[in-house]
Design a protein around this motif. Structure first.
Motif, short mmCIF file in Angstrom:
data_model
loop_
_atom_site.label_atom_id
_atom_site.label_comp_id
_atom_site.label_asym_id
_atom_site.label_seq_id
_atom_site.Cartn_x
_atom_site.Cartn_y
_atom_site.Cartn_z
N MET A 20 32.35 52.50 37.22
CA MET A 20 33.33 51.89 36.00
C MET A 20 33.86 50.60 36.48
N ASN A 21 33.74 49.38 35.59
CA ASN A 21 34.88 48.36 35.82
C ASN A 21 35.57 48.29 34.49
N ASP A 22 35.82 46.88 33.88
CA ASP A 22 36.67 46.75 32.83
C ASP A 22 36.70 47.62 31.54
N PRO A 23 38.12 47.83 31.08
CA PRO A 23 38.23 48.28 29.72
C PRO A 23 37.53 47.47 28.70
N PHE A 37 34.34 51.23 28.32
CA PHE A 37 34.25 50.62 29.56
C PHE A 37 33.03 50.41 30.01
N GLN A 38 32.96 49.23 31.03
CA GLN A 38 31.70 48.92 31.81
C GLN A 38 31.53 50.00 32.66
N HIS A 39 29.98 50.38 32.36
CA HIS A 39 29.69 51.72 33.12
C HIS A 39 28.39 51.54 33.40
N THR A 45 27.78 52.10 42.22
CA THR A 45 27.96 50.53 42.49
C THR A 45 27.63 49.96 40.97
N TRP A 46 28.24 48.70 40.89
CA TRP A 46 27.76 47.86 39.73
C TRP A 46 26.35 47.71 39.54
N GLY A 47 25.94 48.05 38.25
CA GLY A 47 24.46 48.15 37.95
C GLY A 47 24.19 47.30 36.49
N PRO A 48 23.26 47.55 35.86
CA PRO A 48 22.93 47.17 34.53
C PRO A 48 23.98 47.95 33.70
N MET A 49 24.83 47.03 32.92
CA MET A 49 26.05 47.47 32.29
C MET A 49 25.80 48.24 31.03
N HIS A 50 26.18 49.15 30.64
CA HIS A 50 26.48 49.84 29.45
C HIS A 50 27.92 49.90 28.84
N ILE A 77 24.97 45.07 28.62
CA ILE A 77 26.04 45.12 27.75
C ILE A 77 27.36 44.69 28.36
N PHE A 78 27.85 43.47 28.50
CA PHE A 78 29.12 43.15 29.05
C PHE A 78 30.31 43.51 28.47
N SER A 79 31.16 42.87 28.84
CA SER A 79 32.72 43.05 28.28
C SER A 79 32.90 42.50 26.80
N GLY A 80 33.90 43.32 26.13
CA GLY A 80 34.05 42.82 24.78
C GLY A 80 35.07 43.64 24.10
N PHE A 151 30.18 32.60 30.30
CA PHE A 151 30.30 32.39 28.76
C PHE A 151 30.35 33.63 28.15
N ARG A 152 31.68 34.22 28.36
CA ARG A 152 31.75 35.71 27.72
C ARG A 152 32.98 36.40 27.62
N ASP A 153 33.13 37.69 27.32
CA ASP A 153 34.05 38.51 27.34
C ASP A 153 34.83 38.37 25.82
N PRO A 154 34.32 38.23 24.79
CA PRO A 154 34.89 38.17 23.43
C PRO A 154 35.91 39.03 23.15
N TRP A 203 37.39 32.05 35.07
CA TRP A 203 38.07 32.76 33.94
C TRP A 203 37.22 33.88 33.23
N GLU A 204 37.97 35.10 33.08
CA GLU A 204 36.91 36.26 32.40
C GLU A 204 38.12 36.92 31.35
N CYS A 205 37.58 37.66 30.70
CA CYS A 205 38.13 38.72 29.85
C CYS A 205 39.64 38.24 29.37
N PRO A 206 39.64 37.35 28.27
CA PRO A 206 41.03 36.87 27.79
C PRO A 206 41.42 38.01 26.71
N ASN A 273 44.96 45.31 39.08
CA ASN A 273 45.05 45.59 37.66
C ASN A 273 44.22 44.26 37.04
N TYR A 274 43.03 44.47 36.74
CA TYR A 274 42.27 43.40 36.52
C TYR A 274 41.51 43.49 34.86
N ALA A 275 41.31 42.42 34.41
CA ALA A 275 40.34 42.50 33.19
C ALA A 275 41.14 43.33 31.93
N GLY A 276 42.37 43.35 32.20
CA GLY A 276 43.15 44.36 31.11
C GLY A 276 43.31 43.56 29.94
C1 FRU Z 1 35.09 41.08 34.60
C2 FRU Z 1 33.46 40.98 34.51
C3 FRU Z 1 33.46 40.45 33.15
C4 FRU Z 1 32.04 40.99 32.64
C5 FRU Z 1 31.93 42.08 33.29
C6 FRU Z 1 30.69 42.64 33.95
O1 FRU Z 1 35.42 42.08 35.64
O2 FRU Z 1 33.01 40.14 35.53
O3 FRU Z 1 33.71 38.98 33.04
O4 FRU Z 1 31.72 40.83 31.18
O5 FRU Z 1 32.84 42.14 34.30
O6 FRU Z 1 30.51 44.00 34.31
#
Ligand code: FRU
Length: 498
Positions: A20-23, A37-39, A45-50, A77-80, A151-154, A203-206, A273-276
């Motif tokens: 898991m990564n970002d909420p 959540f990024q899963h 480990t990190w892989g094709p994101m769901h 499917i990246f963050s959003g 260019f991401r994370d709307p 910059w990521e996840c605003p 504490n990241y990408a919150g």
């Molecule tokens: C932040 C991030 C995001 C991206 C996601 C990919 O941790 O790099 O920018 O959408 O993780 O899993």
């Protein structure tokens, strides 16, 4: 030695299995809090994101749900984010329930491999069953890539003043602001951030939220902006900017003008504490701004010593905006819902600390799943140190140096640390942002994490650790004698440790 099961938190969200990564896409509807959540469901480990999915009635006790969004031919499917489209502005509703609209980034691995620049685009999906299942919109992508690699994370917010939807997007070294009437057609309104704030990484996840200044009628807009690397103590971190918004442009408040690489506007100064981001659709009377972050750091996230699951979220936190003289600060506190899980208590009115002094031991109270609070009155020019230690040689330290007005966490000897050179190499520090003569400390411990709220959440530090044995003792010491007051340690009881 402790195992995956011992390390797994009791009252913080973790995926049942794997990575898991970002909420993502948090929203509240009809009594239920949703967390996506990024899963990567097939590996640790990190892989094709769901988008994984979990639901809760109180943001503490989570139930994992079936996967909400899976990769397809357009990409991972990246963050959003997600919003409840109460007025059916999107026209995607069925006339019965409010559609939930999720917006995410498609990351096309084929485009990346081919060395293209335009492999990240923005897309939407909608749910007509309150977030249980999502259908991808046929007109995807709704925002094409203008030739920007990152260019991401709307993150969508409702702007009632200008009767529009706003979406903030991270684009390399800046935030792009888009507006929309229907969540399908988006117009670029402005950009913010070049040369402002920390830029040690992408910059990521605003997130972009309108906040009331505590105790006044004043309203300000706050841009939360994660970046990696370049965090306050290295690696991933989350900074914020306070200002005003005219419907198109975000202008930094006068008090923050000139804020450059080194500044003190961080939501959390710890390394984990990241990408919150915040929950959508929370009624204002229920707190308004509820936040959750990923409790890890890209420096070592893939290598932390758990195998069957990997990563936890922070405790959900309520964010508030304060103003002291001309300075705005976002302060955090654990959500009130945590109170109802407080079990057995250990309390003491005061303890005098001379040399190494024991405060509590695990025979008296469960230290591994606990909320600890205490105060120090009339701070002096001296150092205040606290530590958790196991029977072996594991020791986790934190404290405050009033000569330097600096907090710290030292996990260099906290147990397993050598899985990555950036984990235990440095002592993390944070500035004290309060001038008060008394110091209030609240610490939340959950097997592998400590979340420290100093001065009612003006300075926050969150870090993870992996002790070889569970902690037995909580002690204090200082370079001079001092008094600790109002000590309260509550065990946090959930279904997992009953
Ligand atoms: C932040 C991030 C995001 C991206 C996601 C990919 O941790 O790099 O920018 O959408 O993780 O899993």
């Amino acid at each position: 030695a402790q195992s995956d099961t011992d390390f797994r938190p009791n009252f913080h969200f973790t995926p049942e299995e794997n990575w898991m990564n970002d909420p993502n896409g948090m929203f509240y509807l009809n009594g239920t809090y949703h967390l996506f959540f990024q899963h990567y469901p097939e590996g640790n480990t990190w892989g094709p994101m769901h988008w994984g999915h979990a639901t809760s009635k109180d943001m503490i006790n989570w139930e994992e749900q079936p996967i909400a969004l899976e990769p397809d031919e357009k990409g991972y499917i990246f963050s959003g984010s997600a919003v409840v489209d109460t007025k059916n502005t999107s026209g995607l509703g069925d006339g019965e329930t409010s559609p939930v609209i999720a917006m995410f980034t498609y990351h096309d691995p084929k485009g990346e491999e081919a060395g293209r620049e335009d492999y990240q685009t923005q897309a939407i999906a909608y749910s007509l069953d309150e977030g249980k299942t999502f259908t991808k919109y046929e007109g995807n992508p709704v925002i094409k890539n203008p030739g920007i690699r990152d260019f991401r994370d709307p993150k969508i917010t409702r702007d009632e003043v200008h009767d529009q939807w706003i979406m903030v997007l991270s684009a390399d070294d800046k935030t792009m602001f888009y507006t929309s009437q229907n969540l399908k057609n988006w117009e670029l309104a402005s950009e913010f951030g070049r040369g402002i704030g920390a830029h040690g990484g992408v910059w990521e996840c605003p997130d972009f939220i309108q906040m009331n200044v505590e105790g006044t009628d004043e309203k300000k807009w706050v841009l939360i902006q994660s970046l990696n690397p370049g965090g306050f103590n290295g690696g991933s971190g989350t900074q914020y900017f306070v200002g005003d918004f005219d419907g198109k442009n975000f202008t930094l408040d006068e008090s923050m003008k000139g804020v450059g690489e080194d500044h003190s506007y961080w939501l959390d100064f710890g390394k984990d504490n990241y990408a919150g981001v915040t929950w959508a659709n929370i009624p204002e009377e229920d707190g308004g701004h509820l936040f959750m972050g990923w409790m890890s750091n890209w420096q070592y996230a893939n290598e932390v010593p758990t195998e069957t699951w990997r990563s936890a979220m922070t405790i959900a936190r309520e964010l508030k905006l304060t103003k002291t003289e001309d300075t705005y600060r976002v302060i955090s506190s654990p959500v009130a819902e945590l109170q109802k899980y407080k079990g057995e208590a250990f309390t003491k009115n005061s303890i005098t600390v001379e040399a190494e002094t024991k405060i509590a031991a695990s025979q008296e109270i469960n230290l591994s799943n606990s909320v600890i609070s205490f105060e120090i009155e009339n701070l002096k020019e001296q150092e205040y140190h606290f530590s958790f230690s196991s029977e072996g040689d594991d020791i986790l330290k934190f404290g405050y140096n009033h000569n330097k007005k600096e907090f710290y966490i030292d996990r260099s000897q906290s147990g397993l640390t050598d899985f990555n050179e950036n984990f235990g190499d440095k002592i993390s520090t944070a500035p004290r942002l309060s001038e008060a003569s008394n110091l209030k400390v609240e610490a939340i411990l959950d097997n592998m994490s400590i979340e420290l709220f100093f001065d009612n959440g003006k300075t926050v530090m969150t870090e993870i650790f992996f002790p070889k044995q569970a902690f037995k003792n909580f002690s204090a010491n200082g370079d001079k004698i001092f008094e600790i007051r109002n000590i309260r340690i509550h065990e946090i009881k959930t279904n997992n440790n009953e």
